[in-house]
Scaffold this motif. Structure first.
Motif, mmCIF file in Angstrom:
data_model
loop_
_atom_site.group_PDB
_atom_site.id
_atom_site.type_symbol
_atom_site.label_atom_id
_atom_site.label_comp_id
_atom_site.label_asym_id
_atom_site.label_seq_id
_atom_site.Cartn_x
_atom_site.Cartn_y
_atom_site.Cartn_z
ATOM 1 N N LEU A 95 30.391 31.778 33.152
ATOM 2 C CA LEU A 95 31.127 30.606 33.625
ATOM 3 C C LEU A 95 32.577 30.723 33.163
ATOM 4 C CD1 LEU A 95 28.564 27.791 32.651
ATOM 5 C CD2 LEU A 95 28.678 29.122 34.779
ATOM 6 N N GLY A 96 33.485 30.126 33.919
ATOM 7 C CA GLY A 96 34.891 30.188 33.525
ATOM 8 C C GLY A 96 35.673 28.980 34.008
ATOM 9 N N ASP A 97 36.858 28.854 33.452
ATOM 10 C CA ASP A 97 37.721 27.713 33.768
ATOM 11 C C ASP A 97 39.051 28.221 34.344
ATOM 12 O OD1 ASP A 97 37.777 24.642 33.213
ATOM 13 O OD2 ASP A 97 39.784 25.359 32.708
ATOM 14 N N LEU A 98 39.506 27.593 35.404
ATOM 15 C CA LEU A 98 40.733 28.062 36.086
ATOM 16 C C LEU A 98 42.015 27.565 35.418
ATOM 17 C CD1 LEU A 98 39.397 27.740 39.709
ATOM 18 C CD2 LEU A 98 40.422 29.825 38.778
ATOM 19 N N ARG A 99 41.896 26.597 34.533
ATOM 20 C CA ARG A 99 43.077 26.054 33.827
ATOM 21 C C ARG A 99 44.217 25.715 34.779
ATOM 22 N NH1 ARG A 99 43.486 29.376 28.094
ATOM 23 N NH2 ARG A 99 41.359 28.955 27.426
ATOM 24 N N GLY A 100 43.859 25.145 35.913
ATOM 25 C CA GLY A 100 44.894 24.629 36.806
ATOM 26 C C GLY A 100 45.439 25.609 37.835
ATOM 27 N N VAL A 101 45.109 26.898 37.734
ATOM 28 C CA VAL A 101 45.606 27.822 38.763
ATOM 29 C C VAL A 101 44.660 27.811 39.970
ATOM 30 C CG1 VAL A 101 46.638 29.323 37.003
ATOM 31 C CG2 VAL A 101 44.425 29.952 38.018
ATOM 32 N N ALA A 102 45.186 28.182 41.136
ATOM 33 C CA ALA A 102 44.328 28.311 42.321
ATOM 34 C C ALA A 102 43.517 29.591 42.189
ATOM 35 C CB ALA A 102 45.186 28.354 43.578
ATOM 36 N N PRO A 103 42.223 29.558 42.517
ATOM 37 C CA PRO A 103 41.436 30.787 42.445
ATOM 38 C C PRO A 103 42.012 31.848 43.386
ATOM 39 C CG PRO A 103 40.212 29.052 43.599
ATOM 40 C CD PRO A 103 41.444 28.415 43.030
ATOM 41 N N LEU A 156 32.071 38.954 32.888
ATOM 42 C CA LEU A 156 33.348 38.354 32.486
ATOM 43 C C LEU A 156 34.472 38.867 33.384
ATOM 44 C CD1 LEU A 156 32.819 38.730 28.631
ATOM 45 C CD2 LEU A 156 32.655 36.598 29.951
ATOM 46 N N ALA A 157 34.367 40.140 33.820
ATOM 47 C CA ALA A 157 35.385 40.702 34.713
ATOM 48 C C ALA A 157 35.410 39.959 36.056
ATOM 49 C CB ALA A 157 35.125 42.190 34.933
ATOM 50 N N ASP A 158 34.239 39.537 36.521
ATOM 51 C CA ASP A 158 34.193 38.771 37.783
ATOM 52 C C ASP A 158 34.916 37.431 37.645
ATOM 53 O OD1 ASP A 158 32.807 40.493 39.543
ATOM 54 O OD2 ASP A 158 30.901 39.966 38.613
ATOM 55 N N ILE A 159 34.779 36.817 36.489
ATOM 56 C CA ILE A 159 35.460 35.537 36.253
ATOM 57 C C ILE A 159 36.974 35.765 36.210
ATOM 58 C CG2 ILE A 159 35.741 33.618 34.623
ATOM 59 C CD1 ILE A 159 32.952 33.775 36.049
ATOM 60 N N ALA A 160 37.389 36.817 35.473
ATOM 61 C CA ALA A 160 38.819 37.127 35.380
ATOM 62 C C ALA A 160 39.399 37.441 36.752
ATOM 63 C CB ALA A 160 39.035 38.302 34.417
ATOM 64 N N ALA A 161 38.592 38.094 37.602
ATOM 65 C CA ALA A 161 39.083 38.506 38.927
ATOM 66 C C ALA A 161 39.315 37.323 39.864
ATOM 67 C CB ALA A 161 38.101 39.494 39.562
ATOM 68 N N MET A 162 38.859 36.142 39.489
ATOM 69 C CA MET A 162 39.194 34.935 40.253
ATOM 70 C C MET A 162 40.464 34.275 39.696
ATOM 71 S SD MET A 162 36.811 34.969 42.484
ATOM 72 C CE MET A 162 37.035 33.419 43.380
ATOM 73 N N GLY A 163 40.954 34.787 38.575
ATOM 74 C CA GLY A 163 42.110 34.187 37.911
ATOM 75 C C GLY A 163 41.723 33.219 36.806
ATOM 76 N N ALA A 164 40.447 33.209 36.437
ATOM 77 C CA ALA A 164 39.939 32.207 35.487
ATOM 78 C C ALA A 164 39.729 32.804 34.095
ATOM 79 C CB ALA A 164 38.628 31.622 35.995
ATOM 80 N N ALA A 223 44.597 39.927 32.254
ATOM 81 C CA ALA A 223 45.371 40.273 33.447
ATOM 82 C C ALA A 223 44.946 39.447 34.664
ATOM 83 C CB ALA A 223 45.229 41.766 33.749
ATOM 84 N N GLY A 224 43.748 38.882 34.632
ATOM 85 C CA GLY A 224 43.282 38.084 35.772
ATOM 86 C C GLY A 224 44.065 36.788 35.926
ATOM 87 N N PRO A 225 44.011 35.903 34.914
ATOM 88 C CA PRO A 225 44.841 34.682 34.994
ATOM 89 C C PRO A 225 46.324 35.008 35.149
ATOM 90 C CG PRO A 225 43.228 34.513 33.219
ATOM 91 C CD PRO A 225 43.114 35.907 33.763
ATOM 92 N N GLU A 226 46.765 36.094 34.516
ATOM 93 C CA GLU A 226 48.168 36.495 34.637
ATOM 94 C C GLU A 226 48.513 36.801 36.096
ATOM 95 O OE1 GLU A 226 50.695 39.695 32.159
ATOM 96 O OE2 GLU A 226 49.182 40.611 33.463
ATOM 97 N N ALA A 227 47.648 37.548 36.784
ATOM 98 C CA ALA A 227 47.902 37.872 38.191
ATOM 99 C C ALA A 227 47.968 36.607 39.038
ATOM 100 C CB ALA A 227 46.804 38.802 38.718
ATOM 101 N N ALA A 228 47.092 35.655 38.735
ATOM 102 C CA ALA A 228 47.125 34.388 39.474
ATOM 103 C C ALA A 228 48.486 33.721 39.303
ATOM 104 C CB ALA A 228 46.002 33.466 38.994
ATOM 105 N N ARG A 229 49.006 33.717 38.065
ATOM 106 C CA ARG A 229 50.302 33.085 37.812
ATOM 107 C C ARG A 229 51.454 33.884 38.435
ATOM 108 N NH1 ARG A 229 47.893 32.511 32.633
ATOM 109 N NH2 ARG A 229 49.095 34.318 31.966
#
Lengths: 312, 312
Positions: free
Chosen positions: B139-147, B75-83, B198-204
């Protein structure tokens, strides 16, 4: 060079260049995770694991063969939902003394089998382990069709099969008795010929249920029967018995229908269709769906073994 | 009851009811493959494998702990992409003599950790094996952010960290020396506290690169440095040294910065941000990005070990 000498990043550096980049791959190997496009808005996902000594032997199969088999087992599951495979992920556990060439061969086999459907290996993980273990996850796209489940078969439906059956099981028996021929059977065990396109095709043709035959036709038809609350009768006369299979069965003292009805590893697709469905010739009718429960062969219970349990 | 006594379908029948069904799950366990919705139009996917004796010991971690750790690593790997993680798949290889309660505990741990982010286990495969092996795909979803990849760090960026670091490595050292306390460290090893959000947050927030620290900060920062063609300097003063870690280090004769800078298993997220980015407090600045290559600590090469190689 052994994998211990190459180290983790040496191994990854040797494998990744062999994998290619697919059309749906937005980010491939080398980051925390891969990113694969899912035009349908849904992703189909399945995992299968091969363990040395249980699912393969290195003296019976080349590394490339094992790659083909590992990919095929997963890609067939995606096809059996009616989807088109897009990507594979690989978890590879290897004894540190293993030659790195074996891992390269495995990657080549995985990539080649995936390439048959336009998919690629997009990521993975590696670890040392006393037991050579290959866990593959396949992803796929439904391209707008409804997924075909196991639970939609109805009394009156036709059971049909696409793809080779019994060949791999016969090849396995041949190998386990110390023989290397007939080549047709041994090669079928080493490299499945899965009818991937027949999966999405069945979805479009109105299949009411579908499954990939990985553990034996009677056992896998039984999964459809149970999920759909129906009975399935398989017609023994519907199966061709190739000369080489007949001869090998005679020489080895085996009932060849045991291979056809209870053997795994070929990964044909079995599906049920409404009566009167116009099926292309590679979907051969092999049985009928009735009310009731359980699976019979020509109306009677099958007295041979019905399939594979991975813990027995 | 042993897994051999339960059989493959007995095992699956005991595990599946413990897994729950997620919001994005269209088809869960029990068919050829799962179907998971991907509202973003892309799926993020990652695989990690844990091997008994190498990644965990059953006398150091409960089955539930191992489930938490296996899920967290993925799950950490998914978060680390921003997803945002949506689903897990499990390949479970078990010695046939293993008690089925262990597999149930593993499933509970996986499901509980996945539940922290609203994800569920949607499918998998099991096999007997001499070596207890757990391969998980997330598996994860990016919810519109760029990886957020590893290759976007630029000179002048700030390196920042979210989440606990060094605790799990300290806990592992404590356990490997035969101790069971301090509890803070041992429990950190058994159950990572990954800052998934914090992963999706960092992407934003505009992160230019991101990685999950699984093999040691210096090694993983090195992956960013290499992919981005930059140098990264880590500031030793930026790290808090909790009393329990300081005391344990003293008692065991270990440099605690070896745990902080080269220890794995906590899965904090490390990301680079443009200078002046307004970061919430849980993103702590810990270093700077410069031109050049390699990773230094306060301007000098680190002379301790830098991280984990899974084949050495």
């Amino acid at each position: 060079m052994s994998i211990a000498e190459a180290g983790e990043f040496g191994l990854i550096g040797r494998i990744v260049p062999r994998l290619g980049i697919g059309e749906t791959t937005e980010i491939g190997p080398g980051d925390d995770a891969a990113v694969v496009s899912t035009p349908d808005g849904r992703v189909v996902a399945s995992t299968d694991v091969l363990v040395e000594g249980r699912h393969f032997r290195r003296d019976w199969c080349s590394a490339e063969d094992v790659g083909h088999r590992a990919a095929a087992a997963n890609l067939a599951d995606i096809a059996a939902m009616g989807a088109v495979p897009t990507a594979l992920l690989l978890a590879l556990c290897v004894p540190t003394g293993l030659d790195i060439a074996w891992a390269e061969g495995l990657a080549d086999g995985l990539a080649a089998e995936a390439g048959l459907v336009g998919a690629t290996v997009v990521g993975g993980d590696t670890s040392a382990s006393p037991t050579l273990t290959i866990a593959v996850t396949a992803l796929g796209d439904l391209r707008g069709v409804a997924p075909v489940r196991r639970d939609g078969a109805r009394p009156g439906d036709i059971l049909a099969l696409a793809g080779r059956i019994g060949h791999a099981a016969a090849g396995l028996t041949v190998l386990s008795r110390g023989f290397r021929t007939p080549k047709l059977l041994v090669e079928a065990y080493r490299r499945p010929a899965v009818p991937y396109a027949a999966g999405p095709e069945a979805a479009r043709l109105g299949a009411t249920s579908m499954i990939d035959v990985s553990d034996g036709l009677l056992q896998d038809a039984g999964h459809i029967a149970t999920a759909s609350s129906v009975a399935i009768d398989v017609h023994r006369d519907a199966f061709d018995l190739p000369d080489q299979m007949r001869d090998a069965a005679k020489a080895l003292g085996v009932d060849p229908y045991q291979w056809l009805l209870a053997g795994g590893d070929d990964h044909p697709l079995a599906a049920t269709f409404p009566p009167g469905a116009a099926l292309p010739p590679h979907w051969r009718p092999i049985g009928t769906v009735r009310s009731g429960d359980g699976v019979t062969v020509d109306g009677k219970p099958w007295t041979g073994g019905s399939g594979w349990d991975h813990f027995r």
